[in-house]
Design a protein around this motif. Structure first.
Motif, mmCIF file in Angstrom:
data_model
loop_
_atom_site.group_PDB
_atom_site.id
_atom_site.type_symbol
_atom_site.label_atom_id
_atom_site.label_comp_id
_atom_site.label_asym_id
_atom_site.label_seq_id
_atom_site.Cartn_x
_atom_site.Cartn_y
_atom_site.Cartn_z
ATOM 1 N N ARG A 55 5.106 -4.565 0.899
ATOM 2 C CA ARG A 55 4.701 -5.806 1.561
ATOM 3 C C ARG A 55 3.313 -6.244 1.061
ATOM 4 N NH1 ARG A 55 5.424 -4.106 6.410
ATOM 5 N NH2 ARG A 55 7.655 -4.541 6.344
ATOM 6 N N ALA A 56 2.441 -5.279 0.855
ATOM 7 C CA ALA A 56 1.122 -5.601 0.320
ATOM 8 C C ALA A 56 1.218 -6.018 -1.150
ATOM 9 C CB ALA A 56 0.194 -4.398 0.465
ATOM 10 N N VAL A 57 2.030 -5.308 -1.917
ATOM 11 C CA VAL A 57 2.200 -5.637 -3.339
ATOM 12 C C VAL A 57 2.720 -7.059 -3.518
ATOM 13 C CG1 VAL A 57 3.549 -5.090 -5.409
ATOM 14 C CG2 VAL A 57 2.547 -3.238 -4.040
ATOM 15 N N LEU A 58 3.682 -7.448 -2.677
ATOM 16 C CA LEU A 58 4.377 -8.732 -2.849
ATOM 17 C C LEU A 58 3.851 -9.828 -1.925
ATOM 18 C CD1 LEU A 58 8.011 -7.338 -3.168
ATOM 19 C CD2 LEU A 58 6.469 -8.053 -5.005
ATOM 20 N N ARG A 59 2.689 -9.634 -1.354
ATOM 21 C CA ARG A 59 2.143 -10.669 -0.481
ATOM 22 C C ARG A 59 2.027 -11.980 -1.248
ATOM 23 N NH1 ARG A 59 -3.841 -7.757 -0.253
ATOM 24 N NH2 ARG A 59 -4.612 -8.623 -2.223
ATOM 25 N N PRO A 60 2.274 -13.113 -0.585
ATOM 26 C CA PRO A 60 2.311 -14.398 -1.293
ATOM 27 C C PRO A 60 0.961 -14.860 -1.828
ATOM 28 C CG PRO A 60 2.622 -14.704 1.069
ATOM 29 C CD PRO A 60 2.693 -13.232 0.816
ATOM 30 N N ASP B 185 -6.025 -5.300 -3.505
ATOM 31 C CA ASP B 185 -7.230 -6.092 -3.802
ATOM 32 C C ASP B 185 -7.965 -5.532 -5.014
ATOM 33 O OD1 ASP B 185 -6.873 -7.815 -1.649
ATOM 34 O OD2 ASP B 185 -8.221 -6.702 -0.310
ATOM 35 N N ALA B 186 -8.043 -4.204 -5.107
ATOM 36 C CA ALA B 186 -8.754 -3.591 -6.229
ATOM 37 C C ALA B 186 -8.116 -3.962 -7.562
ATOM 38 C CB ALA B 186 -8.786 -2.068 -6.060
ATOM 39 N N VAL B 187 -6.791 -4.059 -7.575
ATOM 40 C CA VAL B 187 -6.093 -4.461 -8.797
ATOM 41 C C VAL B 187 -6.306 -5.954 -9.066
ATOM 42 C CG1 VAL B 187 -3.847 -4.698 -9.914
ATOM 43 C CG2 VAL B 187 -4.362 -2.641 -8.583
ATOM 44 N N VAL B 188 -6.119 -6.773 -8.036
ATOM 45 C CA VAL B 188 -6.264 -8.227 -8.191
ATOM 46 C C VAL B 188 -7.671 -8.590 -8.643
ATOM 47 C CG1 VAL B 188 -6.241 -10.435 -6.962
ATOM 48 C CG2 VAL B 188 -4.439 -8.749 -6.525
ATOM 49 N N GLY C 114 -1.290 -11.499 -4.344
ATOM 50 C CA GLY C 114 -0.452 -10.323 -4.508
ATOM 51 C C GLY C 114 -0.207 -10.062 -5.984
ATOM 52 N N LEU C 115 0.775 -9.217 -6.266
ATOM 53 C CA LEU C 115 1.061 -8.818 -7.644
ATOM 54 C C LEU C 115 2.410 -9.335 -8.133
ATOM 55 C CD1 LEU C 115 -0.261 -5.142 -7.454
ATOM 56 C CD2 LEU C 115 -1.436 -7.149 -8.373
ATOM 57 N N ARG C 116 2.897 -10.388 -7.491
ATOM 58 C CA ARG C 116 4.168 -10.981 -7.906
ATOM 59 C C ARG C 116 4.050 -11.589 -9.304
ATOM 60 N NH1 ARG C 116 7.817 -12.610 -3.649
ATOM 61 N NH2 ARG C 116 6.987 -12.093 -1.582
ATOM 62 N N ALA D 215 6.009 -6.087 -11.549
ATOM 63 C CA ALA D 215 4.802 -6.647 -10.949
ATOM 64 C C ALA D 215 3.785 -6.922 -12.055
ATOM 65 C CB ALA D 215 4.238 -5.688 -9.902
ATOM 66 N N GLN D 216 2.604 -7.406 -11.671
ATOM 67 C CA GLN D 216 1.587 -7.708 -12.670
ATOM 68 C C GLN D 216 1.086 -6.452 -13.376
ATOM 69 O OE1 GLN D 216 -1.614 -10.147 -11.106
ATOM 70 N NE2 GLN D 216 -0.197 -11.448 -9.984
ATOM 71 N N VAL D 217 1.181 -5.322 -12.692
ATOM 72 C CA VAL D 217 0.766 -4.036 -13.266
ATOM 73 C C VAL D 217 1.830 -3.003 -12.934
ATOM 74 C CG1 VAL D 217 -1.702 -4.541 -13.093
ATOM 75 C CG2 VAL D 217 -0.532 -3.401 -11.190
ATOM 76 N N PRO D 218 1.888 -1.908 -13.678
ATOM 77 C CA PRO D 218 2.819 -0.838 -13.313
ATOM 78 C C PRO D 218 2.432 -0.248 -11.953
ATOM 79 C CG PRO D 218 1.925 -0.504 -15.516
ATOM 80 C CD PRO D 218 1.122 -1.578 -14.886
ATOM 81 N N ILE D 219 3.428 0.240 -11.230
ATOM 82 C CA ILE D 219 3.198 0.836 -9.919
ATOM 83 C C ILE D 219 3.769 2.246 -9.922
ATOM 84 C CG2 ILE D 219 3.680 0.670 -7.455
ATOM 85 C CD1 ILE D 219 4.012 -2.374 -7.875
ATOM 86 N N VAL D 220 2.922 3.210 -9.595
ATOM 87 C CA VAL D 220 3.372 4.598 -9.464
ATOM 88 C C VAL D 220 3.816 4.782 -8.021
ATOM 89 C CG1 VAL D 220 2.745 7.022 -9.661
ATOM 90 C CG2 VAL D 220 1.776 5.352 -11.262
#
Length: 301
Positions: free
Chosen positions: A108-113, A86-89, A116-118, A272-277
């Motif tokens: 699962r949270a990253v790719l939620r429909p 949510d903070a990213v979105v 999400g960050l898809r 994703a919409q942003v890089p993920i560490v």
């Protein structure tokens, strides 16, 4: 441009100002150690999502000041992951970092429909290695996510890597598609895929990049090996990015550089919409910090 090592990458990332990173389930000592280094270097401002008391306790243990951090108290890991996304979105954070949570729950949270960050692109792992004696950072993809990608997936993985490298300032990227040898053979599907990707490159499908393959590792990094084998190459051993055929090849190659050659490794997830560490449990705080640098550098690109 090229990066001679992680310090040159870090300097460029710091020149862009502090990035905000949302850490999902941040009560992890090694993750907080990396956050401490990155905050001290002026690289990031953290948003720490997770069990507030545990985060405060661990931060006190390692001497991490939370004065500049935002703390979102959430004891349930799955819910904390969603709040970090949510903070990213919502535009509060530039990128995302995984803490003490199962990878599948995190993704699962990253790719939620919904919210999400898809992006529609394949997620892929992208690693950087600083190898003693090698003049620049060497990038490798995908040794961490996709197990046995087909040709279409390899193209997506390559597209992700090139998008990242161009975004951080590399105008021309030399890519080698690795295989066990240099002859395309239907009995070795990796060689056929490598040949197809090289043909796509010659047709202009990867602007700003030269893609060659199939090539074995010696020919990828050594002009002398190519000369000995009688192989003509535009890249001629001057490779920037290695595209591996399977996750096993990428995993073994990466760990060989770290354990046998003393390399420093950092990696992020692209697509994703942003890089993920999303680092390994075995990664050192320094390695996690360098992954933060990789992600911070690409923001806004």
């Amino acid at each position: 441009m090229r990066f001679s090592g992680f310090e040159s990458l870090l300097d460029r990332a710091k020149s862009k100002g502090r990035a905000k990173v949302a850490v999902a389930v941040a009560a992890d000592k090694e993750v907080l150690e990396a956050i401490k280094i990155a905050e001290k270097e002026g690289l990031i401002t953290p948003i720490l999502v997770g069990d507030g008391e545990q985060i405060k306790r661990l931060a006190h243990e390692i001497g991490l000041s939370l004065k500049k951090a935002e703390l979102i108290d959430e004891s349930l890991p799955e819910v904390a992951a969603h709040k970090a996304v949510d903070a990213v979105v919502n535009g509060q954070a530039h990128f995302l970092m995984k803490g003490q949570i199962n990878s599948s729950d995190f993704l699962r949270a990253v790719l939620r429909p919904v919210r999400g960050l898809r992006t529609g692109r394949l997620l892929s792992h992208f690693a950087a290695f600083q190898v003693p004696g090698f003049s620049r950072l060497l990038f490798v993809t995908d040794g961490g996510m996709n197990i046995a990608p087909n040709l279409a997936q390899k193209k997506e993985i390559l597209d992700n890597g090139l998008l990242y490298l161009k975004g951080i300032g590399m105008d021309l990227v030399n890519v080698i598609v690795l295989a066990a040898n240099e002859v395309a053979n239907a009995k070795m599907p990796a060689t056929m895929d490598a040949q197809a990707l090289a043909e796509m490159s010659r047709a202009g499908e990867f602007p700003g990049a030269i893609v060659e393959g199939p090539l074995a590792l010696d020919g990828a990094v050594s002009a002398a090996a190519l000369k000995h084998k009688g192989i003509a190459s535009q890249i001629n051993g001057d490779v920037d990015l290695l595209l591996v055929p399977t996750i096993e090849v990428g995993n073994v190659l990466g760990k060989s550089m770290v354990y046998f050659a003393g390399a420093t490794m950092a990696g992020i997830v692209l697509g994703a919409q942003v890089p993920i560490v999303m680092t390994s449990r075995n990664d050192t705080p320094r390695s996690k910090f360098m992954a933060l640098s990789m992600a911070a550098l690409s923001r806004g690109s």
